[in-house]
Design an enzyme around this catalytic site. Structure first.
Site, PDB file in Angstrom:
ATOM      1  N   LYS A   1      -5.922 -68.782  41.939  1.00 39.90           N
ATOM      2  CA  LYS A   1      -5.847 -67.338  42.189  1.00 39.90           C
ATOM      3  C   LYS A   1      -4.526 -66.816  41.677  1.00 39.90           C
ATOM      4  O   LYS A   1      -3.548 -67.562  41.483  1.00 39.90           O
ATOM      5  CB  LYS A   1      -5.997 -67.014  43.678  1.00 39.90           C
ATOM      6  CG  LYS A   1      -4.933 -67.627  44.593  1.00 39.90           C
ATOM      7  CD  LYS A   1      -3.623 -66.880  44.699  1.00 39.90           C
ATOM      8  CE  LYS A   1      -2.644 -67.516  45.672  1.00 39.90           C
ATOM      9  NZ  LYS A   1      -1.267 -66.970  45.571  1.00 39.90           N
TER      10      LYS A   1
ATOM     11  N   ASP B   1      -3.406 -68.902  52.565  1.00 40.39           N
ATOM     12  CA  ASP B   1      -4.250 -68.532  51.432  1.00 40.39           C
ATOM     13  C   ASP B   1      -5.647 -69.138  51.521  1.00 40.39           C
ATOM     14  O   ASP B   1      -6.533 -68.756  50.752  1.00 40.39           O
ATOM     15  CB  ASP B   1      -3.613 -68.991  50.114  1.00 40.39           C
ATOM     16  CG  ASP B   1      -2.359 -68.213  49.760  1.00 40.39           C
ATOM     17  OD1 ASP B   1      -2.097 -67.180  50.411  1.00 40.39           O
ATOM     18  OD2 ASP B   1      -1.641 -68.634  48.841  1.00 40.39           O
TER      19      ASP B   1
END
Length: 277
Positions: free
Chosen positions: A8, A140
């Protein structure tokens, strides 16, 4: 069974307040990137020579530390507590996502492991339940249950999918061989709410992001490691319409409208790639 954890980038990252538990509340937009690991699991044979319930082997990129503390193993152990019927397994992780990069490699492995176990052993867990488990493992991790562009708050576990599509653009990623301590980066930040929320900014044209979309870690990290800041400037010099650091670093990314050559970033230990989004 095999799965392919992805990376990401953060489009904006604002540290808005420190929590009583010592963590920080954030505002950020997570965007999935097709840089991948490969994660394979299979049940151990009864005579498999292992003293643990989840035996992990990591190849291609070395990861420091006890493999039994790896997030993949911790994800298995977390589910095993609630689903004792889970069998003993062997897991093989082939690392392709660079480490210490701010690209969520470890968090992705964890999220994909939860989803893989859920599918392989038919645990019947919804995305919401998987997100709850993932939030217990890291800030995350919940994003990697959904793997779609999301606005995130809290420590990263409060997710809201957003209709952001950067298809057709090019993404250059450069991660220098400079490890960044997330703890040190956080220690140098004064939390505050931004003038404009990153969720609103990213829904504007990409060309308008440069002067508005901010990663709060850049100021402290660039002061500690000026070379990282210079890479961001070089991406702009090469024609990026937007460039920033991802997470707490050390990866930098640039968004381009056409392909770009990254040969100048060929120094030893540097990871670089160009992707079409």
């Amino acid at each position: 069974m095999i799965t392919f954890p992805i990376a990401k980038i953060n489009l904006g990252l604002n540290v808005v307040e420190k929590r009583p538990d010592g963590y920080h509340n954030l505002e950020t937009v997570f965007y999935p990137v097709q840089i991948q690991d490969a994660l394979e699991i299979f049940e151990m044979a009864p005579d498999f020579p292992s003293e643990v319930d989840c035996d992990l082997k990591v190849t291609n990129i070395h990861i420091d530390g006890d493999e039994q503390r790896n997030l993949i193993v911790r994800a298995y152990q977390l589910l095993k507590r609630d689903f004792p019927q889970l069998p003993r397994i062997h897991a093989h992780l082939y690392k392709g996502i660079p480490t210490q990069a701010g690209m969520g490699g470890g968090s992705s492995d964890c999220g994909f492991m939860l989803s893989l176990l859920n599918c392989q052993f038919q645990l019947g867990l919804s995305d919401e339940r998987l997100i709850d488990y993932a939030a217990q493992l890291g800030a995350d991790c919940p994003f990697f249950i959904l793997n779609t562009p999301c606005y995130a708050e809290g420590i990263g576990e409060k997710l809201q999918p957003i209709p952001l599509n950067l298809s057709g653009l090019y993404l250059a990623i450069v991660r220098p061989a400079i490890p960044v301590s997330t703890k040190e980066a956080f220690s140098l930040i004064t939390p505050m709410h931004p003038e404009r929320n990153c969720r609103d900014i990213v829904m504007s044209p990409v060309d308008s992001w440069r002067d508005q979309l901010v990663n709060d870690f850049e100021k402290s990290v660039f002061t500690l490691y000026p070379e990282i800041g210079r890479i961001k400037q070089r991406l702009y010099d090469l024609g990026a319409v937007y460039a920033a650091m991802s997470g707490s670093g050390s990866s930098l990314f640039g968004i381009f409208r056409s392909p770009v050559v990254l040969d100048e970033f060929d120094s030893e230990g540097t990871f670089k790639t160009l992707l079409r989004l």
